[in-house]
Design a protein around this motif. Structure first.
Motif, PDB file in Angstrom:
ATOM      1  N   GLY A 147      15.403   0.354  11.338  1.00 46.63           N
ATOM      2  CA  GLY A 147      16.009  -0.693  11.563  1.00 46.63           C
ATOM      3  C   GLY A 147      15.616  -1.896  10.691  1.00 46.63           C
ATOM      4  N   LYS A 148      14.082  -2.082  10.854  1.00 46.71           N
ATOM      5  CA  LYS A 148      13.850  -3.312  10.176  1.00 46.71           C
ATOM      6  C   LYS A 148      13.800  -3.237   8.777  1.00 46.71           C
ATOM      7  CE  LYS A 148      10.511  -4.213  13.943  1.00 46.71           C
ATOM      8  NZ  LYS A 148       9.517  -3.512  14.806  1.00 46.71           N
ATOM      9  N   ILE A 149      13.825  -2.179   8.264  1.00 44.43           N
ATOM     10  CA  ILE A 149      13.956  -2.173   6.514  1.00 44.43           C
ATOM     11  C   ILE A 149      15.222  -1.697   6.058  1.00 44.43           C
ATOM     12  CG2 ILE A 149      11.280  -2.012   6.286  1.00 44.43           C
ATOM     13  CD1 ILE A 149      12.855   1.001   5.507  1.00 44.43           C
ATOM     14  N   SER A 150      15.946  -1.075   6.968  1.00 43.80           N
ATOM     15  CA  SER A 150      17.226  -0.605   6.419  1.00 43.80           C
ATOM     16  C   SER A 150      18.422  -0.848   7.124  1.00 43.80           C
ATOM     17  CB  SER A 150      17.019   1.355   6.526  1.00 43.80           C
ATOM     18  OG  SER A 150      18.302   1.845   6.744  1.00 43.80           O
ATOM     19  N   ASP A 151      19.568  -0.949   6.268  1.00 44.83           N
ATOM     20  CA  ASP A 151      20.868  -1.256   6.809  1.00 44.83           C
ATOM     21  C   ASP A 151      21.549  -0.123   7.521  1.00 44.83           C
ATOM     22  OD1 ASP A 151      20.684  -3.716   5.634  1.00 44.83           O
ATOM     23  OD2 ASP A 151      21.885  -3.142   3.740  1.00 44.83           O
ATOM     24  N   ASP A 152      20.969   0.919   7.230  1.00 45.26           N
ATOM     25  CA  ASP A 152      21.447   2.199   7.711  1.00 45.26           C
ATOM     26  C   ASP A 152      20.595   3.253   8.408  1.00 45.26           C
ATOM     27  OD1 ASP A 152      23.555   4.203   8.458  1.00 45.26           O
ATOM     28  OD2 ASP A 152      24.166   4.242   6.429  1.00 45.26           O
ATOM     29  N   PRO A 153      19.973   2.792   9.546  1.00 41.91           N
ATOM     30  CA  PRO A 153      18.873   3.389   9.974  1.00 41.91           C
ATOM     31  C   PRO A 153      19.032   4.741  10.639  1.00 41.91           C
ATOM     32  CG  PRO A 153      19.361   1.548  11.426  1.00 41.91           C
ATOM     33  CD  PRO A 153      20.404   1.494  10.358  1.00 41.91           C
ATOM     34  N   LEU A 154      20.306   4.773  11.082  1.00 42.21           N
ATOM     35  CA  LEU A 154      20.707   6.224  11.723  1.00 42.21           C
ATOM     36  C   LEU A 154      20.727   7.292  10.487  1.00 42.21           C
ATOM     37  CD1 LEU A 154      21.618   6.491  14.530  1.00 42.21           C
ATOM     38  CD2 LEU A 154      23.826   6.210  14.031  1.00 42.21           C
ATOM     39  N   ARG A 155      21.496   6.988   9.464  1.00 43.99           N
ATOM     40  CA  ARG A 155      21.660   7.759   8.322  1.00 43.99           C
ATOM     41  C   ARG A 155      19.904   8.377   7.890  1.00 43.99           C
ATOM     42  NH1 ARG A 155      20.796   7.622   3.313  1.00 43.99           N
ATOM     43  NH2 ARG A 155      20.696   5.583   3.064  1.00 43.99           N
ATOM     44  N   GLU A 156      19.224   7.171   7.840  1.00 42.94           N
ATOM     45  CA  GLU A 156      18.015   7.373   7.337  1.00 42.94           C
ATOM     46  C   GLU A 156      17.048   8.350   8.077  1.00 42.94           C
ATOM     47  OE1 GLU A 156      15.553   4.366   5.505  1.00 42.94           O
ATOM     48  OE2 GLU A 156      17.512   3.939   4.205  1.00 42.94           O
ATOM     49  N   TYR A 157      17.279   8.158   9.606  1.00 41.87           N
ATOM     50  CA  TYR A 157      16.636   9.069  10.435  1.00 41.87           C
ATOM     51  C   TYR A 157      17.048  10.458  10.372  1.00 41.87           C
ATOM     52  CZ  TYR A 157      15.049  11.097  15.000  1.00 41.87           C
ATOM     53  OH  TYR A 157      14.648  11.808  15.882  1.00 41.87           O
ATOM     54  N   MET A 158      18.545  10.478  10.258  1.00 39.79           N
ATOM     55  CA  MET A 158      19.001  12.085  10.137  1.00 39.79           C
ATOM     56  C   MET A 158      18.351  12.693   8.871  1.00 39.79           C
ATOM     57  SD  MET A 158      22.885  10.868  11.279  1.00 39.79           S
ATOM     58  CE  MET A 158      23.433  12.824  11.257  1.00 39.79           C
ATOM     59  N   GLU A 159      18.239  11.853   7.774  1.00 40.31           N
ATOM     60  CA  GLU A 159      17.845  12.702   6.502  1.00 40.31           C
ATOM     61  C   GLU A 159      16.435  13.008   6.501  1.00 40.31           C
ATOM     62  OE1 GLU A 159      18.253  11.016   2.336  1.00 40.31           O
ATOM     63  OE2 GLU A 159      20.217  10.306   3.263  1.00 40.31           O
ATOM     64  N   LEU A 160      15.550  11.786   7.078  1.00 35.63           N
ATOM     65  CA  LEU A 160      14.107  12.252   7.376  1.00 35.63           C
ATOM     66  C   LEU A 160      14.053  13.518   8.287  1.00 35.63           C
ATOM     67  CD1 LEU A 160      12.760   8.844   7.143  1.00 35.63           C
ATOM     68  CD2 LEU A 160      12.672  10.552   5.280  1.00 35.63           C
ATOM     69  N   PHE A 161      14.790  13.423   9.276  1.00 34.91           N
ATOM     70  CA  PHE A 161      14.694  14.497  10.446  1.00 34.91           C
ATOM     71  C   PHE A 161      14.659  15.891   9.585  1.00 34.91           C
ATOM     72  CE2 PHE A 161      16.605  17.431  13.290  1.00 34.91           C
ATOM     73  CZ  PHE A 161      16.026  17.350  14.483  1.00 34.91           C
ATOM     74  N   SER A 162      16.086  15.682   8.943  1.00 31.65           N
ATOM     75  CA  SER A 162      16.354  17.123   8.472  1.00 31.65           C
ATOM     76  C   SER A 162      15.173  17.524   7.598  1.00 31.65           C
ATOM     77  CB  SER A 162      17.549  17.039   7.575  1.00 31.65           C
ATOM     78  OG  SER A 162      17.795  18.245   7.130  1.00 31.65           O
ATOM     79  N   ALA A 163      14.673  16.585   6.692  1.00 27.26           N
ATOM     80  CA  ALA A 163      13.439  17.082   5.764  1.00 27.26           C
ATOM     81  C   ALA A 163      12.335  17.566   6.402  1.00 27.26           C
ATOM     82  CB  ALA A 163      13.393  16.232   4.909  1.00 27.26           C
ATOM     83  N   ALA A 164      11.859  16.758   7.498  1.00 27.62           N
ATOM     84  CA  ALA A 164      10.638  17.276   8.296  1.00 27.62           C
ATOM     85  C   ALA A 164      10.950  18.607   9.110  1.00 27.62           C
ATOM     86  CB  ALA A 164      10.244  16.215   9.358  1.00 27.62           C
ATOM     87  N   THR A 165      12.053  18.970   9.540  1.00 33.18           N
ATOM     88  CA  THR A 165      12.265  19.909  10.530  1.00 33.18           C
ATOM     89  C   THR A 165      12.915  21.217   9.906  1.00 33.18           C
ATOM     90  OG1 THR A 165      14.424  19.329  11.150  1.00 33.18           O
ATOM     91  CG2 THR A 165      12.712  18.347  12.595  1.00 33.18           C
TER      92      THR A 165
END
Ligand code: GLN
Length: 275
Positions: free
Chosen positions: A17-35
């Motif tokens: 949230g400190k660097i993004s307007d859409d932290p939830l979407r970014e978390y989901m994307e990174l989560f999917s890439a990592a797992t």
């Protein structure tokens, strides 16, 4: 140290949230890439945190730190979607932009014949040429770039396609053949544009277009006629405030049948000229 999944997720989203307007979407994307799990799992606890998953979450932790350091998501995950598929991207290539899909859309809708020859100048990760090659199996595409590192990525992205070839060259300098269509998304940002700071992870070579951002467009337009067949078409992407200047360069080089197009955000973005 990962204690509970809920805690980890909350802390990660807060950091993003400190660097993004859409932290939830970014978390989901990174989560999917990592797992390797679908994004739908990102906000649930419906998976077992076994030792493999634990490793995945450590990787996700690393991805989140990289993202918080300002690295764009496609350079972390190594992929970005364009047109109908996902492309490999590395820091040797520009991250494909959705507005560039307009070039593909126009070329496909305005040129309905079979067996056309297309030249994609400055192909980068190859997204324009490859998308066209996939849609039109009877067409033949030649894609160029000055960067051998970019060409290597583009070739990997094109694996399996028979109707696209790659060559290293500086715009039209060593191109002898004639084409029905020449297309390019050249670098078009002014060298001193403060905006470049936001794009610092992407290759300068793919972004900077000289003092007014139009050096590559000028170079392409100046030589395009010699490589276009009769009634051949040149499609160029340009900056939102460059339409009039590109029009002028085209007219100076004897292109008079010209059309301009806006992208989905309503910005002047693409120009088409017929020889
Ligand atoms: N559209 C990109 C941007 O403004 C620039 C791409 C280019 O120079 N071709 O971020």
């Amino acid at each position: 140290m990962i204690r509970s999944l809920d805690e980890f997720r909350q802390a990660s989203i807060k950091k993003l949230g400190k660097i993004s307007d859409d932290p939830l979407r970014e978390y989901m994307e990174l989560f999917s890439a990592a797992t390797g799990l679908s994004k739908a799992y990102a906000l649930t606890n419906f998976f077992e945190v076994n030792s493999k998953r634990f490793e995945d979450l450590r990787l996700l932790e690393k991805y989140i730190s990289q993202r918080c350091a300002g690295i764009p998501i496609p350079y972390i995950t190594g992929i970005e979607g364009f047109w109908k598929k996902e492309f490999r991207v590395t820091t040797d290539t520009l991250i494909p932009r959705p507005e560039t899909e307009l070039l593909v859309e126009l070329i496909l809708s305005e040129n309905r014949r079979e067996n056309l020859k297309v030249l994609d100048l400055g192909t980068g990760a190859g997204v324009i040429g490859i998308s066209i090659a996939e849609e039109m199996p009877s067409w033949n595409i030649l894609a160029t770039d000055i960067s051998l590192l970019a060409l290597r990525e583009a070739k990997i992205n094109s694996l399996g396609l028979k109707n696209i070839n790659f060559v290293q060259c500086f715009w039209l300098n060593s191109i002898r053949a004639n084409f029905d269509i020449i297309v390019s998304n050249p670098p078009y940002i002014c060298n001193d544009d403060p905006h470049l700071e936001n794009l610092r992870h992407e290759p300068r070579l793919a972004l900077e277009g000289g003092g007014d951002g139009l050096d590559p467009a000028r170079e392409i337009i100046k030589k395009a006629k010699k490589n276009l067949m009769e009634k051949g078409r040149l499609y160029l992407e340009h900056g939102y405030d460059q339409k009039d200047n590109v029009l002028q360069i085209l007219r100076q080089n004897d292109f008079f049948t010209i059309r301009t197009y806006e992208d989905f955000a309503g910005h002047d973005r693409v120009i088409r000229a017929q020889s």
